[in-house]
Design a protein around this motif. Sequence first.
Motif, PDB file in Angstrom:
ATOM      1  N   LEU A  93       0.897  -1.353  -0.007  1.00 32.02           N
ATOM      2  CA  LEU A  93      -0.010   0.021   0.106  1.00 32.02           C
ATOM      3  C   LEU A  93       0.752   1.273   0.008  1.00 32.02           C
ATOM      4  O   LEU A  93       0.188   2.178  -0.254  1.00 32.02           O
ATOM      5  CB  LEU A  93      -0.793   0.017   1.077  1.00 32.02           C
ATOM      6  CG  LEU A  93      -2.129  -1.045   1.091  1.00 32.02           C
ATOM      7  CD1 LEU A  93      -2.909  -1.019   2.425  1.00 32.02           C
ATOM      8  CD2 LEU A  93      -2.874  -0.855  -0.096  1.00 32.02           C
ATOM      9  N   GLN A  94       2.241   1.172   0.185  1.00 32.25           N
ATOM     10  CA  GLN A  94       3.006   2.400   0.252  1.00 32.25           C
ATOM     11  C   GLN A  94       3.424   2.626  -1.215  1.00 32.25           C
ATOM     12  O   GLN A  94       3.927   3.625  -1.443  1.00 32.25           O
ATOM     13  CB  GLN A  94       4.236   2.042   1.167  1.00 32.25           C
ATOM     14  CG  GLN A  94       4.191   2.170   2.579  1.00 32.25           C
ATOM     15  CD  GLN A  94       5.415   1.722   3.455  1.00 32.25           C
ATOM     16  OE1 GLN A  94       6.173   1.013   2.994  1.00 32.25           O
ATOM     17  NE2 GLN A  94       5.358   2.001   4.830  1.00 32.25           N
ATOM     18  N   ARG A  95       3.164   1.658  -1.988  1.00 29.82           N
ATOM     19  CA  ARG A  95       3.574   1.979  -3.547  1.00 29.82           C
ATOM     20  C   ARG A  95       2.923   3.026  -3.925  1.00 29.82           C
ATOM     21  O   ARG A  95       1.890   3.218  -3.737  1.00 29.82           O
ATOM     22  CB  ARG A  95       3.260   0.770  -4.216  1.00 29.82           C
ATOM     23  CG  ARG A  95       4.132  -0.395  -4.240  1.00 29.82           C
ATOM     24  CD  ARG A  95       3.825  -1.383  -5.314  1.00 29.82           C
ATOM     25  NE  ARG A  95       4.351  -2.578  -4.786  1.00 29.82           N
ATOM     26  CZ  ARG A  95       4.110  -3.756  -5.181  1.00 29.82           C
ATOM     27  NH1 ARG A  95       3.211  -4.000  -6.177  1.00 29.82           N
ATOM     28  NH2 ARG A  95       4.499  -4.809  -4.643  1.00 29.82           N
ATOM     29  N   GLY A  96       3.896   3.769  -4.907  1.00 34.10           N
ATOM     30  CA  GLY A  96       3.358   4.744  -5.547  1.00 34.10           C
ATOM     31  C   GLY A  96       2.440   4.060  -6.652  1.00 34.10           C
ATOM     32  O   GLY A  96       1.331   4.399  -6.890  1.00 34.10           O
ATOM     33  N   LEU A  97       2.978   3.415  -7.729  1.00 30.56           N
ATOM     34  CA  LEU A  97       2.211   2.870  -8.770  1.00 30.56           C
ATOM     35  C   LEU A  97       1.821   1.534  -8.375  1.00 30.56           C
ATOM     36  O   LEU A  97       2.294   0.836  -7.688  1.00 30.56           O
ATOM     37  CB  LEU A  97       3.096   2.620 -10.057  1.00 30.56           C
ATOM     38  CG  LEU A  97       3.067   3.939 -10.930  1.00 30.56           C
ATOM     39  CD1 LEU A  97       4.111   3.527 -11.961  1.00 30.56           C
ATOM     40  CD2 LEU A  97       1.803   4.266 -11.382  1.00 30.56           C
ATOM     41  N   GLN A  98       0.351   1.188  -8.821  1.00 32.26           N
ATOM     42  CA  GLN A  98      -0.242  -0.051  -8.588  1.00 32.26           C
ATOM     43  C   GLN A  98      -0.055  -0.641  -7.188  1.00 32.26           C
ATOM     44  O   GLN A  98       0.733  -1.499  -6.973  1.00 32.26           O
ATOM     45  CB  GLN A  98       0.096  -0.930  -9.743  1.00 32.26           C
ATOM     46  CG  GLN A  98      -0.851  -2.236  -9.620  1.00 32.26           C
ATOM     47  CD  GLN A  98      -2.416  -1.718  -9.557  1.00 32.26           C
ATOM     48  OE1 GLN A  98      -2.819  -1.069 -10.695  1.00 32.26           O
ATOM     49  NE2 GLN A  98      -3.002  -1.355  -8.376  1.00 32.26           N
ATOM     50  N   LYS A  99      -0.979  -0.033  -6.266  1.00 35.90           N
ATOM     51  CA  LYS A  99      -0.924  -0.692  -4.772  1.00 35.90           C
ATOM     52  C   LYS A  99      -1.565  -2.006  -4.844  1.00 35.90           C
ATOM     53  O   LYS A  99      -2.670  -2.107  -5.748  1.00 35.90           O
ATOM     54  CB  LYS A  99      -1.640   0.322  -4.004  1.00 35.90           C
ATOM     55  CG  LYS A  99      -1.041   1.525  -3.920  1.00 35.90           C
ATOM     56  CD  LYS A  99      -1.863   2.362  -2.774  1.00 35.90           C
ATOM     57  CE  LYS A  99      -1.154   4.029  -2.396  1.00 35.90           C
ATOM     58  NZ  LYS A  99      -0.368   4.735  -3.567  1.00 35.90           N
ATOM     59  N   GLU A 100      -1.299  -2.917  -4.113  1.00 34.14           N
ATOM     60  CA  GLU A 100      -1.740  -4.257  -3.994  1.00 34.14           C
ATOM     61  C   GLU A 100      -1.713  -4.706  -2.643  1.00 34.14           C
ATOM     62  O   GLU A 100      -0.907  -4.315  -1.598  1.00 34.14           O
ATOM     63  CB  GLU A 100      -1.288  -5.062  -5.127  1.00 34.14           C
ATOM     64  CG  GLU A 100       0.193  -5.340  -4.820  1.00 34.14           C
ATOM     65  CD  GLU A 100       1.053  -6.328  -5.634  1.00 34.14           C
ATOM     66  OE1 GLU A 100       0.504  -6.596  -6.775  1.00 34.14           O
ATOM     67  OE2 GLU A 100       1.893  -7.153  -5.034  1.00 34.14           O
ATOM     68  N   ILE A 101      -2.594  -5.601  -2.288  1.00 33.65           N
ATOM     69  CA  ILE A 101      -2.412  -6.392  -0.903  1.00 33.65           C
ATOM     70  C   ILE A 101      -2.395  -7.942  -1.371  1.00 33.65           C
ATOM     71  O   ILE A 101      -2.753  -8.323  -2.415  1.00 33.65           O
ATOM     72  CB  ILE A 101      -3.741  -6.028  -0.019  1.00 33.65           C
ATOM     73  CG1 ILE A 101      -5.008  -6.703  -0.917  1.00 33.65           C
ATOM     74  CG2 ILE A 101      -3.888  -4.755   0.504  1.00 33.65           C
ATOM     75  CD1 ILE A 101      -6.385  -6.575   0.035  1.00 33.65           C
ATOM     76  N   PRO A 102      -1.871  -8.718  -0.467  1.00 38.11           N
ATOM     77  CA  PRO A 102      -1.620 -10.194  -0.794  1.00 38.11           C
ATOM     78  C   PRO A 102      -2.823 -10.621  -0.706  1.00 38.11           C
ATOM     79  O   PRO A 102      -3.698 -10.512   0.179  1.00 38.11           O
ATOM     80  CB  PRO A 102      -0.614 -10.637   0.402  1.00 38.11           C
ATOM     81  CG  PRO A 102      -0.752  -9.589   1.371  1.00 38.11           C
ATOM     82  CD  PRO A 102      -1.151  -8.380   0.755  1.00 38.11           C
ATOM     83  N   CYS A 103      -3.031 -11.632  -1.705  1.00 38.04           N
ATOM     84  CA  CYS A 103      -4.649 -12.297  -1.688  1.00 38.04           C
ATOM     85  C   CYS A 103      -4.564 -13.316  -0.892  1.00 38.04           C
ATOM     86  O   CYS A 103      -5.777 -13.810  -0.784  1.00 38.04           O
ATOM     87  CB  CYS A 103      -4.814 -12.791  -3.179  1.00 38.04           C
ATOM     88  SG  CYS A 103      -3.717 -13.985  -3.818  1.00 38.04           S
ATOM     89  N   SER A 104      -3.519 -14.113  -0.142  1.00 36.37           N
ATOM     90  CA  SER A 104      -3.764 -14.786   0.724  1.00 36.37           C
ATOM     91  C   SER A 104      -4.832 -14.381   1.951  1.00 36.37           C
ATOM     92  O   SER A 104      -5.237 -15.075   2.552  1.00 36.37           O
ATOM     93  CB  SER A 104      -2.259 -15.273   1.280  1.00 36.37           C
ATOM     94  OG  SER A 104      -1.552 -14.243   1.853  1.00 36.37           O
ATOM     95  N   LEU A 105      -4.715 -13.084   2.095  1.00 36.97           N
ATOM     96  CA  LEU A 105      -5.730 -12.540   3.065  1.00 36.97           C
ATOM     97  C   LEU A 105      -7.104 -12.553   2.915  1.00 36.97           C
ATOM     98  O   LEU A 105      -7.964 -12.382   4.003  1.00 36.97           O
ATOM     99  CB  LEU A 105      -5.308 -10.944   3.406  1.00 36.97           C
ATOM    100  CG  LEU A 105      -3.881 -10.460   3.655  1.00 36.97           C
ATOM    101  CD1 LEU A 105      -3.852  -9.102   3.715  1.00 36.97           C
ATOM    102  CD2 LEU A 105      -3.493 -11.291   5.004  1.00 36.97           C
ATOM    103  N   LEU A 106      -7.399 -13.172   1.914  1.00 41.62           N
ATOM    104  CA  LEU A 106      -8.774 -13.300   1.592  1.00 41.62           C
ATOM    105  C   LEU A 106      -9.449 -14.357   2.192  1.00 41.62           C
ATOM    106  O   LEU A 106     -10.780 -14.492   2.318  1.00 41.62           O
ATOM    107  CB  LEU A 106      -8.860 -13.602  -0.141  1.00 41.62           C
ATOM    108  CG  LEU A 106      -8.667 -12.277  -0.805  1.00 41.62           C
ATOM    109  CD1 LEU A 106      -8.439 -12.752  -2.383  1.00 41.62           C
ATOM    110  CD2 LEU A 106      -9.651 -11.325  -0.937  1.00 41.62           C
TER     111      LEU A 106
END
Length: 316
Positions: A16-29
Amino acid sequence: MGHGSKSPQVQVMEGLQRGLQKEIPCSLLYDDRGSELYEKITELEEYYPFRVEEYRLKEHAREICEAIPEDSVIVELGCGTARKSRIVLSAVQSLRGRCRYVGIDVSSSFLQEARSNLVEEGIDPECIEMVEGEYMQGLKEVRAMHPDENLCIMWLGSSVGNFTDEGAIQFFRDIHSAVGTRCQIFLCADMWKDNAKLYAAYHDKKGVTELFIKNGMRVALSLLGHTTTAAEEEKWIYEVVVNDVLRRVEMYLKFTEEMVLPDHNIHIMRGERVLVEVSRKFTCDDFNRLANEAGFHIDVAWRDSMWGMQMLIPFR
Ligand code: AVI
């Protein structure tokens, strides 16, 4: 997926700190609520993968078990309740008169249910073993339990599609290092197909997938100490993109209001999209390339325009 050994909290923060294309790990789903929602997804009319896989396993059960060397131990990654694998396992039991099986899963209640389902299927209880834990640790334990045998590692459900290609290649290499050369991987995965069909499968009319994806974001933010309110969640718009260059379905949440978490140096701008999950869809060439780059070749494959199943064996 494919973030190595970093803790989930660090993965969320970095994503989430990324400038371009923030993402979260899908294992959290897959917390309790996420697992319940995923169960509901598998029953949706538009979500074809679950039904197609079951159908294809039934259709090819006999050929699949013929491709497994006699006296192998079948090891299932993320066995759940063994609802799908029982199709192949009971075919092995009838063809060979014996089926040795180890289920690996993080959930002990799933393992218990899997055991009773398999016994019901006629598998000898003495031939069933269960290992509670993560995949790679589980595989190392299985190798220690069966040092000299061929292990046929079953990985059903197209979970490989939720990895990046690099993550999937690394995953196969890790399997190889955990168990050595006396192994095969029986891998099932979804094929690249018509855009509209793919879009509908991940953007269902009842909105269950949207809840599933939003739940993942809620879990991610809770790891950073943030409790999401219903009002905040309403301002996230669920967007699905069928990316025909990378051949994957991308599931995003668009923030219609900015979100700032100063303690974690996170600033999600108004209108910014966060990538929550990808679901890769493969061509035959994609499978061959992934397998080869990981040091495996494809021994047998059962593929059509809907679904792909293949037996991978190591080069050496
Ligand atoms: C678990 N995995 C194979 C599912 C898929 O189709 O990629 C997860 C999923 N995400 C949204 N719907 C289903």
